[in-house]
Scaffold this active site. Sequence first.
Site, PDB file in Angstrom:
ATOM      1  N   GLN A  97      -3.076  31.415 123.389  1.00 40.28           N
ATOM      2  CA  GLN A  97      -4.105  31.081 122.410  1.00 40.28           C
ATOM      3  C   GLN A  97      -3.665  29.951 121.507  1.00 40.28           C
ATOM      4  O   GLN A  97      -2.483  29.568 121.475  1.00 40.28           O
ATOM      5  CB  GLN A  97      -4.440  32.310 121.569  1.00 40.28           C
ATOM      6  CG  GLN A  97      -3.232  32.904 120.852  1.00 40.28           C
ATOM      7  CD  GLN A  97      -3.558  34.226 120.180  1.00 40.28           C
ATOM      8  OE1 GLN A  97      -3.633  34.294 118.955  1.00 40.28           O
ATOM      9  NE2 GLN A  97      -3.724  35.280 120.983  1.00 40.28           N
ATOM     10  N   HIS A  99      -4.980  28.106 117.446  1.00 40.65           N
ATOM     11  CA  HIS A  99      -5.825  28.218 116.259  1.00 40.65           C
ATOM     12  C   HIS A  99      -6.176  26.819 115.738  1.00 40.65           C
ATOM     13  O   HIS A  99      -5.343  25.911 115.810  1.00 40.65           O
ATOM     14  CB  HIS A  99      -5.101  29.002 115.163  1.00 40.65           C
ATOM     15  CG  HIS A  99      -4.571  30.328 115.622  1.00 40.65           C
ATOM     16  ND1 HIS A  99      -5.365  31.288 116.206  1.00 40.65           N
ATOM     17  CD2 HIS A  99      -3.317  30.854 115.602  1.00 40.65           C
ATOM     18  CE1 HIS A  99      -4.634  32.342 116.507  1.00 40.65           C
ATOM     19  NE2 HIS A  99      -3.389  32.103 116.160  1.00 40.65           N
ATOM     20  N   HIS A 260       0.522  29.265 121.920  1.00 40.78           N
ATOM     21  CA  HIS A 260       1.502  30.342 121.875  1.00 40.78           C
ATOM     22  C   HIS A 260       0.950  31.613 122.495  1.00 40.78           C
ATOM     23  O   HIS A 260      -0.257  31.753 122.724  1.00 40.78           O
ATOM     24  CB  HIS A 260       1.917  30.633 120.423  1.00 40.78           C
ATOM     25  CG  HIS A 260       0.795  31.115 119.555  1.00 40.78           C
ATOM     26  ND1 HIS A 260      -0.182  30.275 119.057  1.00 40.78           N
ATOM     27  CD2 HIS A 260       0.474  32.360 119.090  1.00 40.78           C
ATOM     28  CE1 HIS A 260      -1.035  30.957 118.325  1.00 40.78           C
ATOM     29  NE2 HIS A 260      -0.668  32.227 118.336  1.00 40.78           N
ATOM     30  N   ARG A 279      -8.842  31.189 123.309  1.00 40.30           N
ATOM     31  CA  ARG A 279      -7.932  31.710 124.331  1.00 40.30           C
ATOM     32  C   ARG A 279      -8.092  30.960 125.653  1.00 40.30           C
ATOM     33  O   ARG A 279      -9.147  30.399 125.934  1.00 40.30           O
ATOM     34  CB  ARG A 279      -8.197  33.205 124.550  1.00 40.30           C
ATOM     35  CG  ARG A 279      -8.034  34.046 123.287  1.00 40.30           C
ATOM     36  CD  ARG A 279      -8.443  35.494 123.527  1.00 40.30           C
ATOM     37  NE  ARG A 279      -8.277  36.305 122.321  1.00 40.30           N
ATOM     38  CZ  ARG A 279      -9.215  36.429 121.381  1.00 40.30           C
ATOM     39  NH1 ARG A 279     -10.385  35.806 121.527  1.00 40.30           N
ATOM     40  NH2 ARG A 279      -8.990  37.169 120.317  1.00 40.30           N
TER      41      ARG A 279
END
Length: 474
Positions: A97, A99, A260, A279
């Site tokens: 995933q 962010h 990560h 994801r």
Amino acid sequence: MDLLHPIIKPYSWGSRDALARLQGRDTPSPGPEAELWLGAHPSGPAHLTRDGQTLTLLDVVSGDPDQELGRECAARFDGRLPFLLKILAAEAPLSIQVHPDRKQARAAFAAQHTGTGTGTGAYADDWPKPELLCALTPFEVLAGFRVREEAVAVLDGLDVPGLRPVTALLRTADGDAALTAALRAVLDRPAQHRDGLVDEVVRACDRSARVPGPHAGAYDAVVRMARHHPGDPGLVASLLLRHRVLEPGTALFMPAGGLHAYLRGVGVEVMACSDNVVRAGLTSKQVDVPELLRITDPAARVPVVHPRTLPGPGSTLVYAPHRPVPGRHRPAARPRGRGPAARPRSVVLPARLRPRDHRRGHRDPFRGGPRRQRATAPSRKMTTLSTDARRTGSRLASPATPTVRDGNRAAPTPPDTPGHRRTERDTKCTQHLTSEARRSPERWSTTRDPFCTASSGRPRPGSPPYAWPAPWTP
């Protein structure tokens, strides 16, 4: 003060005992418990009781932000609690995933709600989500891209023909863009060719994990992840990421844009108050590969921060880059173009923090016992000054001054002891060596002077004539 009651998130990869033991409940729990949330995010706000009413922390903060957060914090963060604390307990791998940063989150969230975006609804709010993870147990992670040469070595070590187009991209593409191109080649591979490649990579990882080597841990992680997500292209993509195992007490900072996956362990997460996750694999949840490739920053570095212990009573750990420790003083800045540089102040550190003195034959006034003989190797500069002082020892001391044999050379007896008389040359030698240390403080960073006072840097009465100031940290 209010007692907060956290929210438990029952994701499938969670543990059945870690969070229950932490809260003093019976184990095993009825189902997996993955995350414990303490915050005011709309997806899971903590609860509290105030004036006989059960409220959420979100209601309390939004009802009176200035009172609950402070006026400055409320104005800066639009009346929202700016952070979210989680305790993460993973028994199975989490998804690969990434962010978003602040600009990406705002634009994508607005486009998602106006129907003008091309995403698939991956944004829960308009905030970024940088996060810090502090390991409570050994914590296995895949965090950040490998450098290109290392990624090529990991893939070539498997000797899988289907990976050669990926390694060719890593060798020929320019800069960090090669990593994104390789990730796209793995995740966008046609389905009819994907399953065979994934199975072949897993078998090769199983063989290579049994051979000791620098990448055996990464290969073994692929084998374990394949038991939870067979045939997932994220298994191949994980080899492009750096494999690490954080020791308890070690922290990892994940910036926005850093790719990560957390594999297993228990840790504390502190992050911006956001639940934005995009994801790409190793999950049964929604996957958005194009959006992940768009916001992934291949240049993002994921630092691992090791704690430092501050001196003093108790145990105080600092998770930060090296900064001046209390007890050391930094000289004042010199105005440009005029005025002498400010002299660094000398300080007396606690006895347990002082390195062993490099001089022989005299007692430590703070510990009261003789020094060990050559406990640590002195630096070249220290050796030079010590040797110069020994060579001039017979001239520094009075003719009647007895000497102590130091190796093959005669060193002067420490001053102010029976048989020694401080001379004018003693004082000049002290001033010369002290001035030289002040001109080049970086060359004295491995020594501390236990003989100088904390205020002036002048030698204490009874100190040897070869003293220099304590170091300062820029």
